[in-house]
Design a protein around this motif. Structure first.
Motif, PDB file in Angstrom:
ATOM      1  N   ALA A   1       0.587  -1.171  -0.109  1.00  0.00           N
ATOM      2  CA  ALA A   1       0.062   0.015  -0.126  1.00  0.00           C
ATOM      3  C   ALA A   1       0.965   1.252  -0.003  1.00  0.00           C
ATOM      4  N   VAL A   2       0.593   2.213  -0.584  1.00  0.00           N
ATOM      5  CA  VAL A   2       1.013   3.552  -0.819  1.00  0.00           C
ATOM      6  C   VAL A   2       0.037   4.771  -0.529  1.00  0.00           C
ATOM      7  N   ASP A   3       0.786   5.942  -0.459  1.00  0.00           N
ATOM      8  CA  ASP A   3      -0.320   7.077  -0.230  1.00  0.00           C
ATOM      9  C   ASP A   3       0.339   7.946  -1.280  1.00  0.00           C
ATOM     10  N   GLU A   4      -0.285   9.190  -1.351  1.00  0.00           N
ATOM     11  CA  GLU A   4      -0.193  10.326  -2.197  1.00  0.00           C
ATOM     12  C   GLU A   4       1.432  10.728  -2.368  1.00  0.00           C
ATOM     13  N   LYS A   5       2.087  10.436  -1.299  1.00  0.00           N
ATOM     14  CA  LYS A   5       3.331  10.752  -1.296  1.00  0.00           C
ATOM     15  C   LYS A   5       4.364  10.177  -2.221  1.00  0.00           C
ATOM     16  N   PHE A   6       4.032   8.980  -2.443  1.00  0.00           N
ATOM     17  CA  PHE A   6       4.482   8.074  -3.601  1.00  0.00           C
ATOM     18  C   PHE A   6       4.377   8.662  -4.935  1.00  0.00           C
ATOM     19  N   LEU A   7       3.478   9.424  -5.314  1.00  0.00           N
ATOM     20  CA  LEU A   7       3.231   9.902  -6.627  1.00  0.00           C
ATOM     21  C   LEU A   7       4.150  10.973  -6.861  1.00  0.00           C
ATOM     22  N   LYS A   8       4.686  11.583  -5.860  1.00  0.00           N
ATOM     23  CA  LYS A   8       5.623  12.616  -6.149  1.00  0.00           C
ATOM     24  C   LYS A   8       7.189  12.212  -5.789  1.00  0.00           C
ATOM     25  N   SER A   9       7.296  11.309  -4.799  1.00  0.00           N
ATOM     26  CA  SER A   9       8.902  10.912  -4.503  1.00  0.00           C
ATOM     27  C   SER A   9       9.281   9.784  -5.370  1.00  0.00           C
ATOM     28  N   LYS A  10       8.248   8.992  -5.961  1.00  0.00           N
ATOM     29  CA  LYS A  10       8.541   7.648  -6.727  1.00  0.00           C
ATOM     30  C   LYS A  10       9.449   6.658  -5.902  1.00  0.00           C
ATOM     31  N   HIS A  11       9.238   6.840  -4.895  1.00  0.00           N
ATOM     32  CA  HIS A  11      10.202   6.003  -3.816  1.00  0.00           C
ATOM     33  C   HIS A  11       9.292   5.380  -2.586  1.00  0.00           C
ATOM     34  N   ALA A  12       9.446   4.411  -2.230  1.00  0.00           N
ATOM     35  CA  ALA A  12       8.851   3.900  -1.062  1.00  0.00           C
ATOM     36  C   ALA A  12       9.743   2.600  -0.465  1.00  0.00           C
ATOM     37  N   THR A  13       9.727   2.833   1.065  1.00  0.00           N
ATOM     38  CA  THR A  13      10.127   1.683   1.578  1.00  0.00           C
ATOM     39  C   THR A  13       9.306   1.385   2.686  1.00  0.00           C
ATOM     40  N   ALA A  14       9.161  -0.182   2.544  1.00  0.00           N
ATOM     41  CA  ALA A  14       8.082  -0.735   3.513  1.00  0.00           C
ATOM     42  C   ALA A  14       8.497  -1.649   4.284  1.00  0.00           C
ATOM     43  N   ARG A  15       7.749  -1.996   5.424  1.00  0.00           N
ATOM     44  CA  ARG A  15       8.278  -3.098   6.413  1.00  0.00           C
ATOM     45  C   ARG A  15       7.429  -4.318   5.830  1.00  0.00           C
ATOM     46  N   ILE A  16       7.717  -5.627   5.788  1.00  0.00           N
ATOM     47  CA  ILE A  16       7.168  -6.688   5.607  1.00  0.00           C
ATOM     48  C   ILE A  16       6.339  -7.430   6.661  1.00  0.00           C
ATOM     49  N   ILE A  17       5.209  -7.730   6.583  1.00  0.00           N
ATOM     50  CA  ILE A  17       4.474  -8.186   7.543  1.00  0.00           C
ATOM     51  C   ILE A  17       3.935  -9.484   7.166  1.00  0.00           C
ATOM     52  N   PRO A  18       3.578 -10.414   7.856  1.00  0.00           N
ATOM     53  CA  PRO A  18       2.996 -11.685   7.499  1.00  0.00           C
ATOM     54  C   PRO A  18       1.529 -11.780   7.593  1.00  0.00           C
ATOM     55  N   GLN A  19       0.843 -10.728   7.183  1.00  0.00           N
ATOM     56  CA  GLN A  19      -0.495 -10.889   7.225  1.00  0.00           C
ATOM     57  C   GLN A  19      -1.092 -10.171   5.665  1.00  0.00           C
ATOM     58  N   THR A  20      -2.579 -10.298   5.448  1.00  0.00           N
ATOM     59  CA  THR A  20      -2.990  -9.695   4.285  1.00  0.00           C
ATOM     60  C   THR A  20      -3.564  -8.327   4.477  1.00  0.00           C
ATOM     61  N   ALA A  21      -3.913  -7.895   5.591  1.00  0.00           N
ATOM     62  CA  ALA A  21      -4.413  -6.482   5.877  1.00  0.00           C
ATOM     63  C   ALA A  21      -3.334  -5.591   6.167  1.00  0.00           C
TER      64      ALA A  21
ATOM     65  N   ASP B   1       8.364 -12.996   7.098  1.00  0.00           N
ATOM     66  CA  ASP B   1       7.586 -12.360   8.161  1.00  0.00           C
ATOM     67  C   ASP B   1       8.333 -11.151   8.688  1.00  0.00           C
ATOM     68  N   GLU B   2       9.317 -10.821   8.207  1.00  0.00           N
ATOM     69  CA  GLU B   2      10.107  -9.524   8.521  1.00  0.00           C
ATOM     70  C   GLU B   2      11.231  -9.252   7.326  1.00  0.00           C
ATOM     71  N   GLY B   3      11.706  -8.031   7.512  1.00  0.00           N
ATOM     72  CA  GLY B   3      12.452  -7.489   6.282  1.00  0.00           C
ATOM     73  C   GLY B   3      11.825  -6.044   5.918  1.00  0.00           C
ATOM     74  N   THR B   4      12.479  -5.764   4.860  1.00  0.00           N
ATOM     75  CA  THR B   4      11.882  -4.642   4.064  1.00  0.00           C
ATOM     76  C   THR B   4      11.946  -4.640   2.662  1.00  0.00           C
ATOM     77  N   LEU B   5      10.941  -3.885   1.845  1.00  0.00           N
ATOM     78  CA  LEU B   5      10.826  -3.979   0.438  1.00  0.00           C
ATOM     79  C   LEU B   5      11.032  -2.336   0.150  1.00  0.00           C
ATOM     80  N   ASP B   6      12.088  -1.993  -0.796  1.00  0.00           N
ATOM     81  CA  ASP B   6      12.507  -0.784  -1.202  1.00  0.00           C
ATOM     82  C   ASP B   6      12.205  -0.666  -2.768  1.00  0.00           C
ATOM     83  N   LEU B   7      11.326   0.282  -3.248  1.00  0.00           N
ATOM     84  CA  LEU B   7      10.913   0.321  -4.344  1.00  0.00           C
ATOM     85  C   LEU B   7      11.077   1.674  -4.960  1.00  0.00           C
ATOM     86  N   THR B   8      11.601   2.034  -6.216  1.00  0.00           N
ATOM     87  CA  THR B   8      12.077   3.054  -6.942  1.00  0.00           C
ATOM     88  C   THR B   8      11.319   3.201  -8.204  1.00  0.00           C
TER      89      THR B   8
END
Length: 215
Positions: free
Chosen positions: A89-109, A130-137
């Motif tokens: 999931a991303v928010d409006e900030k992603f539209l400008k920054s084109k970058h997001a780093t998210a924490r991995i969670i072991p669930q669907t919500a 169940d743990e870690g990060t995903l970095d997207l550009t």
């Protein structure tokens, strides 16, 4: 709070039967999870390579106010039938920054700042990180990123074209496409009591703005 609650509702029920690539709000995660045909987007993990047509940016406009729920997803498949996918999931900030780093969670919500990553070997059980990060550009219309474990080691890398998908209230398409008939409304969430239709041509101002953000 309304949009936060809706995000949780949208991203549950990950095993629905529909195989359509067009997405409504309740179906956003389900459609995002379905394995896609092989294509230009590539994932490399360990000794396996997975591919899909693209990394997908999915926006679902709920009406008034016209604030979209947004999701980035990649659903890749290997030649041997294995799968690898993420939903973030991303928010409006992603539209400008084109970058997001998210924490991995072991669930669907999930919500902004969180991502679900899972993979499956042929004839094996689905494995969820169940743990870690995903970095997207995103640069122009190209997306790339990596998944790291909790120890900082790179677990997977991915890259490929980014495509934009957008759904809107039927009235929005009716106004821009008149006198042409809009697509048939698709129920989204019974709890929400609203419908959305795919704006496949990105003809509404709201969806066009989404596409313009990734030129």
């Amino acid at each position: 709070m309304r949009h936060g609650a809706l995000m949780v509702a949208l991203l549950l029920n990950a095993c629905a039967k529909s195989k359509e690539e067009r997405v409504t709000s309740r179906e956003a995660l389900t459609a995002a999870e379905l394995p896609q045909p092989r294509g230009a987007a590539t994932v490399r993990m360990d000794k396996s390579t997975y591919s899909a047509p693209s990394v997908r940016f999915i926006a679902d406009f709920l009406g008034e106010p016209p604030v979209p729920l947004m999701l980035v997803a990649l659903n890749a498949q290997a030649e041997d039938g294995g799968t690898w996918r993420f939903r973030m999931a991303v928010d409006e900030k992603f539209l400008k920054s084109k970058h997001a780093t998210a924490r991995i969670i072991p669930q669907t919500a999930i919500g902004p700042g969180l991502v679900v990553v899972d993979y499956q070997q042929p004839n094996g059980p689905a494995m969820m990180m169940d743990e870690g990060t995903l970095d997207l550009t995103v640069t122009g219309k190209q997306a790339k990123g990596e998944v790291r474990g909790k120890d900082g080691s790179v677990r997977a890398t991915f890259q490929g074209p980014l495509t934009v998908e957008c759904t809107v209230p039927p009235a929005w398409l009716s106004s821009v496409n008149a006198p042409a008939a809009p697509p048939a409304p698709v129920p989204s969430s019974p709890d929400e009591g609203t419908v959305r239709v795919p704006d496949e041509a990105l003809s509404t101002p709201q969806c066009r703005a989404m596409a313009d953000a990734f030129r």
